[in-house]
Write a protein that holds these residues in place. Structure first.
Motif, PDB file in Angstrom:
ATOM      1  N   ASP A  35       0.824  -1.216   0.000  1.00 43.48           N
ATOM      2  CA  ASP A  35       0.000   0.000   0.000  1.00 43.48           C
ATOM      3  C   ASP A  35       0.855   1.262   0.000  1.00 43.48           C
ATOM      4  O   ASP A  35       0.412   2.324  -0.423  1.00 43.48           O
ATOM      5  CB  ASP A  35      -0.937   0.014   1.227  1.00 43.48           C
ATOM      6  N   ASP A  41      -0.680  -6.382   1.600  1.00 41.72           N
ATOM      7  CA  ASP A  41      -0.742  -5.294   2.568  1.00 41.72           C
ATOM      8  C   ASP A  41      -1.329  -5.934   3.825  1.00 41.72           C
ATOM      9  O   ASP A  41      -2.540  -6.104   3.937  1.00 41.72           O
ATOM     10  CB  ASP A  41      -1.630  -4.195   1.968  1.00 41.72           C
ATOM     11  N   ALA A  42      -0.434  -6.362   4.702  1.00 35.73           N
ATOM     12  CA  ALA A  42      -0.874  -7.131   5.878  1.00 35.73           C
ATOM     13  C   ALA A  42      -1.775  -6.297   6.779  1.00 35.73           C
ATOM     14  O   ALA A  42      -2.670  -6.824   7.433  1.00 35.73           O
ATOM     15  CB  ALA A  42       0.331  -7.630   6.664  1.00 35.73           C
ATOM     16  N   ASN A  59      10.354  -5.281  11.944  1.00 34.09           N
ATOM     17  CA  ASN A  59       9.464  -4.215  11.424  1.00 34.09           C
ATOM     18  C   ASN A  59       8.913  -4.441  10.023  1.00 34.09           C
ATOM     19  O   ASN A  59       8.297  -3.549   9.450  1.00 34.09           O
ATOM     20  CB  ASN A  59      10.158  -2.850  11.438  1.00 34.09           C
ATOM     21  N   LYS A  99       5.730  -8.929  10.349  1.00 39.73           N
ATOM     22  CA  LYS A  99       5.475 -10.342  10.677  1.00 39.73           C
ATOM     23  C   LYS A  99       4.295 -10.500  11.643  1.00 39.73           C
ATOM     24  O   LYS A  99       3.392 -11.297  11.393  1.00 39.73           O
ATOM     25  CB  LYS A  99       6.732 -10.986  11.299  1.00 39.73           C
ATOM     26  N   SER A 100       4.317  -9.746  12.744  1.00 40.95           N
ATOM     27  CA  SER A 100       3.244  -9.882  13.747  1.00 40.95           C
ATOM     28  C   SER A 100       1.912  -9.419  13.168  1.00 40.95           C
ATOM     29  O   SER A 100       0.874 -10.028  13.423  1.00 40.95           O
ATOM     30  CB  SER A 100       3.563  -9.047  14.980  1.00 40.95           C
ATOM     31  N   THR A 101       1.964  -8.348  12.400  1.00 38.47           N
ATOM     32  CA  THR A 101       0.736  -7.841  11.772  1.00 38.47           C
ATOM     33  C   THR A 101       0.129  -8.920  10.879  1.00 38.47           C
ATOM     34  O   THR A 101      -1.080  -9.157  10.907  1.00 38.47           O
ATOM     35  CB  THR A 101       1.061  -6.578  10.926  1.00 38.47           C
TER      36      THR A 101
END
Ligand code: GDP
Length: 296
Positions: free
Chosen positions: A61, A86-87, A130, A133-135
């Motif tokens: 995005d 776009d996670a 950053n 990954k977690s998103t």
């Protein structure tokens, strides 16, 4: 959180990924679509060895869609399966499942022919800090299971997160390091915000970003900061700092432009996408951007 990497950290990170490889069928590698090469681990091929791998260009995005297409074509030519996602919004996530199914087809067909019951595909997400990954894990799991941010040194029992019926993800992603000993890679990562600001010189990063933008996206600077050609293409980059600083009222006592504040504001706007969708390297321009930096 950005980790400061030392040889010991790298060895440990590598070991943690290698240990998990025997548990999984496919590696899902995240890169940043704005800097697809700089945001990858330099040893990734060696680390994941011959495991099937899906490459995700995340934060699409914020990236220039035209250049993202060029990168996807580039990876296709290299035989690397890659998709842009776009996670944060969830754009492109469905394609992750179908791509993983293609990647493990041969293995699962073999299992089936031996009479082994079909099971969910087991996957591990890897990438530099950053990169999202977690998103991505949260989005795939549709609830906040994974903790946002990185927690090096915390050992946890292996947990699997179900993604529909098709995929099971290891809950802790593999955290890898970028090729930060390369100055250009460092500048590209800093421009996009992958490197913690306290360990970099923001003015230096802004100089790099400005030189890149006026070469490849000159209208972006003109439009956002109402800049004329004379300032934009001035031989003294400080003229651009002065223009932006003045425009935003970033003055020190005595009326001098505050260059620290100017670079902080400029980079914050750029990283948040306020200057538009921008990509800072592309497959055919890499050598050109190297030259720009060398000339500076
Ligand atoms: P990790 O360290 O790899 O786990 O990265 P995080 O998941 O903590 O994400 C780092 C930052 O990037 C967070 O501020 C996220 O909101 C942001 N982020 C992650 N994915 C996307 C994306 O696709 N688009 C945008 N614009 N931001 C994202």
């Amino acid at each position: 959180m950005t980790i400061q990497w030392f040889p010991g950290h790298m060895a440990k990170a590598r070991r943690q990924v290698t240990e998990k490889l025997s548990l999984i069928d496919v590696v899902i590698e995240l890169a940043d679509a704005r800097v697809p090469a700089a945001s990858r681990n330099p040893m990734i091929d060696e680390i994941i060895s011959n495991k099937p791998r899906l490459l995700l260009l995340n934060k699409a995005d914020l990236a220039d869609p035209r250049i993202t297409q060029q990168w996807l074509a580039h990876y296709e030519k290299q035989g690397v399966m890659a998709i842009a996602i776009d996670a944060a919004s969830g754009q492109g996530l469905k394609a992750i499942i179908s791509s993983c199914e293609i990647l493990v087809k041969e293995k699962f067909d073999k299992m089936r022919s031996k009479g082994i019951k079909p099971r969910a595909i087991r996957a591990l997400i890897v990438g530099i800090p950053n990169v999202g990954k977690s998103t991505l894990i949260n989005k795939l799991a549709r609830k906040n299971i994974a903790k946002t941010g990185d927690r090096p040194g915390v050992t946890q029992a292996q947990q699997w997160i179900k993604v529909g019926k098709e995929i099971e993800l290891l809950d802790t992603p593999g955290i890898l390091w970028p090729k930060f000993e390369d100055q250009l890679v460092g500048l590209r990562l800093a421009t996009t915000g992958a490197i913690k600001d306290s360990i970099i010189n923001l003015q230096e990063v802004m100089i790099y970003a400005i030189k890149y933008l006026r070469e490849f996206y000159p209208n972006v600077l003109k439009d956002r900061y109402d800049m004329n050609e004379e300032v934009l293409f001035s031989e003294e980059v400080v003229d651009i700092f002065d223009h932006i600083g003045k425009k935003r009222g970033l003055l020190m006592s005595g009326g001098m432009i505050d260059y620290d504040k100017t670079s902080d504001l400029f980079l914050r706007e750029l990283r948040a996408g306020k200057l538009g969708r921008l990509t800072f390297e592309n497959p055919s321009m890499l050598e050109v951007t190297d030259e720009i930096l060398e000339e500076s």
